[in-house]
Design an enzyme around this catalytic site. Structure first.
Site, PDB file in Angstrom:
ATOM      1  N   SER A  27      -0.786 -32.925 -22.940  1.00 20.38           N
ATOM      2  CA  SER A  27       0.590 -33.127 -22.512  1.00 20.38           C
ATOM      3  C   SER A  27       0.819 -34.609 -22.217  1.00 20.38           C
ATOM      4  O   SER A  27       0.683 -35.442 -23.115  1.00 20.38           O
ATOM      5  CB  SER A  27       0.897 -32.240 -21.298  1.00 20.38           C
ATOM      6  OG  SER A  27       2.271 -32.206 -21.030  1.00 20.38           O
ATOM      7  N   HIS A  29       2.904 -24.002 -23.856  1.00 22.89           N
ATOM      8  CA  HIS A  29       2.364 -25.314 -23.516  1.00 22.89           C
ATOM      9  C   HIS A  29       0.894 -25.228 -23.116  1.00 22.89           C
ATOM     10  O   HIS A  29       0.173 -26.222 -23.178  1.00 22.89           O
ATOM     11  CB  HIS A  29       3.197 -25.940 -22.393  1.00 22.89           C
ATOM     12  CG  HIS A  29       2.940 -27.396 -22.202  1.00 22.89           C
ATOM     13  ND1 HIS A  29       2.968 -28.299 -23.243  1.00 22.89           N
ATOM     14  CD2 HIS A  29       2.624 -28.119 -21.093  1.00 22.89           C
ATOM     15  CE1 HIS A  29       2.702 -29.515 -22.782  1.00 22.89           C
ATOM     16  NE2 HIS A  29       2.476 -29.423 -21.492  1.00 22.89           N
TER      17      HIS A  29
END
Length: 690
Positions: free
Chosen positions: A550, A665
């Protein structure tokens, strides 16, 4: 003036169009287009064929899957009423089960679990890939819950009301489809809801900007609007704080990722709470509204320092009065990592020099007093579960080589006892944990942990993996590295966790020194740690790798484009890489507060200096990077990784790429998917660094 403004807007717009035209890989932002998926499948095939053929792949897959599926995992309880609730996955429950045990049974150490919802059965029945995303219960009996489920693991969830006694969803109960908002019970027949209510009700970040009160038996579209934020906000949410039996309906309007305007719905109106916009509300206990400061606050002729935890008399605050008590003021090498409450006590996990301490605070005679819990040291403490009806709580202690242990504690007596420990998945006695500090480019000393074999030779040949994140005030603290132990340490690797700026290890300022125009500090900190490892002959560039996900994916993307001379392996997971378009993709606009706005020329000036996608050059000796992402990541767009790979491949660089078709995610939804991803990454690292 108006003409000048219109001309400026036109020029900026033309500039953006020209930049977009120069991007030959925009088609890869079309997540499910046939052309995009053909590209993904081709990349996946090549990577899987090569990495699954590595000698260690299958054993690492099997070993990590056994760890993920182990029945000996610690169970983190959500203690609600007379029960402890948990979500569980293993080889027999691939998508998992939501279950409960009586509190008496759970605290005895031998819980008897009752399955409430089987996600494998539900997924099969409905033809969905359901992923459990949490639940909210109805106080005080907790016989009804609002269950959040994601189809494929993304952030957007379906919310349905569930009867735990009947073990079924409630027909004609509360239900919301596909939302990035949230809901909480105000009472049995009322919810506070933030959601996409139709056209114009979400922000540019894709989050809700309206909060409503929804009565049972009415249509959601007819719910009472109680607050509306701006389209340009990150989002606006409603939730409930409880102080014993007293419930307060709260509203937070997030103007940016780090600033909020806070309100309480009281007497049929939203009352503004006059606290700093960057303060973080935590809880209400004994009428004390507990907040953490992210900047100095001068009030009533006194200044409360950045990072301090303070409380305000809540009923007086509703009247506009500020009666403030200081709870704790961390020093420059400390930060607060967790704040929780029991029925009567406040629990604080404090990080000092990146090692945890646990404290119990009591509020008596209008003052706070504290006791330190005599918990284990040189590791991390996590408050794992609290009980709003008593002062019992659970906490976990962990470090890199000691199996995590959960303790059952009584905050009223400041006592605790061992509840359960993980088994040792590898022999931790063979390894030592060291903490060092490295000098960054501007002279700042940056701490890092190193886990290595005892008696390791300092000859520059040790395969070394550096993990770092460096953003959003998130601290990287010690944890039991079970899968890393068996897949990396036991194969001769050295594991390093770098506590670089941008994180929260030393409080809000440590984060703020890595934001926006100061972000190069974050990257320089990583290089400082890397060069320190080289100078101490732990490793050398040939044997050095980095990993991040991320925001950490952005970090390692910058690292290999700015300093390809330092690394021979890079694992870049669910990354941001195109810093010119990040704010236009999915939730990207919400991160402008962290990175800056590329649509503002002076901010694009510093963003373009490090944007990995824009700083790729031909003829550079880049490492062969491994990019990992998910088709169903609806937070960080998979287009970042896809476009980077396509651009690098067309420049003649070899890359590795794996895109899971689900997982959101997090990258994976099931233990099998987690094991596969883990084995691929460490097969790659061993291939490159040994």
């Amino acid at each position: 003036m108006k003409k000048y403004f219109l001309l400026l807007v036109t020029l900026i717009g033309l500039n953006q169009v020209m930049n977009a035209q120069e991007d030959n890989y925009l088609w890869l932002e079309e997540i499910d287009s046939q052309k995009s998926l053909e590209f993904v499948n081709a990349q996946n095939k090549a990577t899987l064929e090569e990495l699954t053929a590595e000698d260690d792949y299958q054993s690492m897959f099997d070993n990590s899957l056994a760890i993920y599926n182990s029945s000996e995992k610690l169970v983190y309880p959500a203690i609600l009423g007379d029960f402890a609730y948990s979500f569980w996955q293993d080889k027999n429950h691939v998508r998992g089960i939501w279950r409960r045990s009586s509190l008496e049974s759970y605290t005895s150490g031998n819980p008897v679990w009752e399955t409430l919802l089987d996600l494998d059965e539900l997924s099969k029945k409905e033809g969905k890939k359901w992923v459990y995303k949490g639940s909210n219960g109805l106080y005080p009996d907790y016989n009804r819950f609002l269950i959040q489920l994601s189809n494929g693991g993304g952030d957007a969830v379906f919310i349905k009301e569930f009867d735990v006694n009947k073990k079924q969803f409630i027909e004609n109960g509360f239900s919301i489809d596909d939302t990035k908002g949230g809901v909480n019970y105000v009472d049995e027949n009322t919810l506070v809801v933030a959601s996409d209510f139709g056209e114009g009700t979400v922000t540019t970040s894709g989050y809700p900007r309206q909060v409503k009160l929804w009565k049972r038996g009415t249509l959601l579209k007819d719910a009472q609007l109680i607050y509306e934020g701006e389209t340009t906000d990150v989002g606006t949410w409603g939730f409930v704080f409880r102080d014993g039996s007293q419930a307060y309906t709260m509203i937070t309007q997030a103007s940016t990722f780090f600033t909020n305007r806070n309100f309480v719905w009281h007497n049929n109106k939203a009352i503004f709470l006059d606290i700093p916009d960057d303060a973080m509300p935590s809880n209400i206990l004994n009428n004390q509204f507990i907040i953490q400061l992210k900047s100095d606050w001068s009030v009533n002729s006194k200044t409360y320092k950045t990072g301090a935890l303070i409380s305000l008399n809540f009923t007086e605050l509703l009247k506009g009065n500020k009666e403030i008590q200081l709870i704790i003021e961390p020093d420059e090498f400390s930060s607060i990592t967790q704040v929780s409450t029991t029925k009567n006590k406040l629990l604080i996990s404090l990080l000092t020099n990146v090692k945890s301490e646990l404290y119990i605070y009591s509020f008596n005679n209008e003052k706070w007093s504290s006791e330190k819990v005599n918990a284990p040291d040189f590791g991390s403490i996590y408050i794992a579960g609290t009980n709003e009806l008593s002062d019992d709580y659970f906490f976990e202690f962990t470090n890199f080589t000691t199996p995590s242990t959960m303790y059952f504690a009584d905050a009223s007596k400041n006592t605790f006892e061992t509840y359960k420990s993980l088994p040792a998945y590898f022999d931790g006695s063979k390894y030592e944990i060291q903490q060092h500090k490295a000098k960054s480019k501007d002279g700042t000393m940056v701490p890092y942990f190193m886990v290595s074999a005892k008696g390791m030779k300092y000859d520059g040949s040790n395969p070394t993996l550096i993990y770092a994140y460096g953003g959003y005030e998130i601290s990287e603290i010690p944890y039991y590295a079970s899968t890393i132990g068996v897949s990396w340490l036991d194969k001769g690797g050295v594991y390093v966790v770098a506590n670089i700026r941008g994180g929260g290890e030393y409080g809000p300022k440590w984060h703020q020194d890595g934001m926006k125009e100061k972000r190069q500090n974050v990257f320089d900190d990583l290089y400082g740690v890397t060069e320190d490892l080289i100078s101490r002959k732990v490793s050398s560039p040939k044997h050095l790798g980095i990993m991040g996900g991320s925001n950490g994916g952005l970090l390692v993307g910058v690292a290999f484009t700015q300093r390809p001379d330092l690394y021979n392996a890079v694992v870049c997971q669910v990354p941001l890489l195109d810093m010119q378009r990040f704010n236009k993709l999915l939730a990207g606009a919400s991160w402008i507060g962290e990175y800056g706005n590329p649509d503002i020329p002076e901010e694009w000036e510093y963003l373009k200096k490090y944007s990995p996608y824009h700083n790729l050059k031909k003829g550079i000796d880049y490492p062969e990077v491994f990019f990992v992402t998910s088709t169903r990541d609806d937070r960080v767009h998979p287009g970042h990784a896809r476009k980077m790979v396509a651009k690098m491949n067309d420049m003649g660089y070899k890359t590795y790429y794996y895109e899971n078709t689900e997982g959101g995610h997090a990258g994976s939804s099931t233990n099998d998917q987690r094991a596969k991803s883990h084995a691929l990454k460490f097969s790659y690292l061993l291939k490159k660094l040994k």
